[in-house]
Enzyme design. Sequence first.
Site, PDB file in Angstrom:
ATOM      1  N   ASP A 292       1.265   2.372 -20.171  1.00  0.00           N
ATOM      2  CA  ASP A 292      -0.098   2.863 -19.923  1.00  0.00           C
ATOM      3  C   ASP A 292      -0.038   4.033 -18.952  1.00  0.00           C
ATOM      4  O   ASP A 292      -0.769   4.091 -17.956  1.00  0.00           O
ATOM      5  CB  ASP A 292      -0.965   1.734 -19.360  1.00  0.00           C
TER       6      ASP A 292
ATOM      7  N   TRP B  18       0.858  -1.181   0.000  1.00  0.00           N
ATOM      8  CA  TRP B  18       0.000   0.000   0.000  1.00  0.00           C
ATOM      9  C   TRP B  18       0.895   1.232   0.000  1.00  0.00           C
ATOM     10  O   TRP B  18       1.852   1.319   0.766  1.00  0.00           O
ATOM     11  CB  TRP B  18      -0.889   0.004   1.241  1.00  0.00           C
ATOM     12  N   ILE B  19       0.636   2.181  -0.886  1.00  0.00           N
ATOM     13  CA  ILE B  19       1.429   3.408  -0.961  1.00  0.00           C
ATOM     14  C   ILE B  19       0.707   4.499  -0.185  1.00  0.00           C
ATOM     15  O   ILE B  19      -0.312   5.034  -0.640  1.00  0.00           O
ATOM     16  CB  ILE B  19       1.642   3.855  -2.427  1.00  0.00           C
TER      17      ILE B  19
END
Length: 288
Positions: A195, A94-95
């Site tokens: 992307d 998780w950032i």
Amino acid sequence: MEEMIQRTLHKIQDHSAIKEVKQVSGGDINRSFYVETINHQYFMKGNEQVPSHFFRAEAQGLQLIKDTNTIKVPSVYHYDEPENGEEAMIAMDWINPGRKDVSELLGQNLAQMHQQTAQKYGYGSPTFVGTLDQPNAWTSSWVDYYRTYRLKKQMDYAKSLNRMPKIRQERLEKLLDRLEEWVPAHPEASLLHGDLWGGNWRTGEDDEPYLIDPSVLYGDHAFEIAFTELFGGFPNRFYEQYKEQFPLSDHYEDIKSLYQLFYLLVHLNMFGESYGSSVDSILKRYVG
């Protein structure tokens, strides 16, 4: 999904107690969750009815970027390779968000990543762009790769969806025949995220930029930069620092729209005819 999260934690050998699970935004493709245990904070994405390589492609792309030591990505702890429509999940760091503007550092780091090169163009295994399967192969010519594995694949897919009317198809086929007039055959084969729109990078609490959700390939670095300009989300400071580290060709403005064409075809195929006029405008510009 809670059972799937428990199974995933078991696979990565985090047997500590779960403190919190909450669903978070993570695009329209997967169900995404913040999962906090006593030991760690995770970002998990789950899906079903996806190909076996769906999460593998993402994990391998993140690892490839991580191995360059140029720009940060979340570490991946586990991914499933489902069979027969089974539920699948990927678990990564998780950032925690930071508040500092790191767009200059993003430009510097991305330019350094783009200077990691290969001998050929393309990629050795299939990936995904959005929800669409992206076939790949190693190719000795960038223009051949871009024609065959990018533009033509999207044209064929649009035909199958009845989103390629006769005049659009004729113009696109004419463009494919003449693509060498604009697209270089042998630029540096840079490692690309593939992307990179504004939603696919984050600022971490360590005030470092992180890339997420890659669709990696090796190709002309201008292809990546052109997409960053298509829908906005990148400030001028990003481009100034990027170009200082890795200048763009003098012919960049001549080919920018041709590189954006691929992503507009992807959006045409994913979201419908609202992107058709933008596709047609580019085709008219180059082939009349």
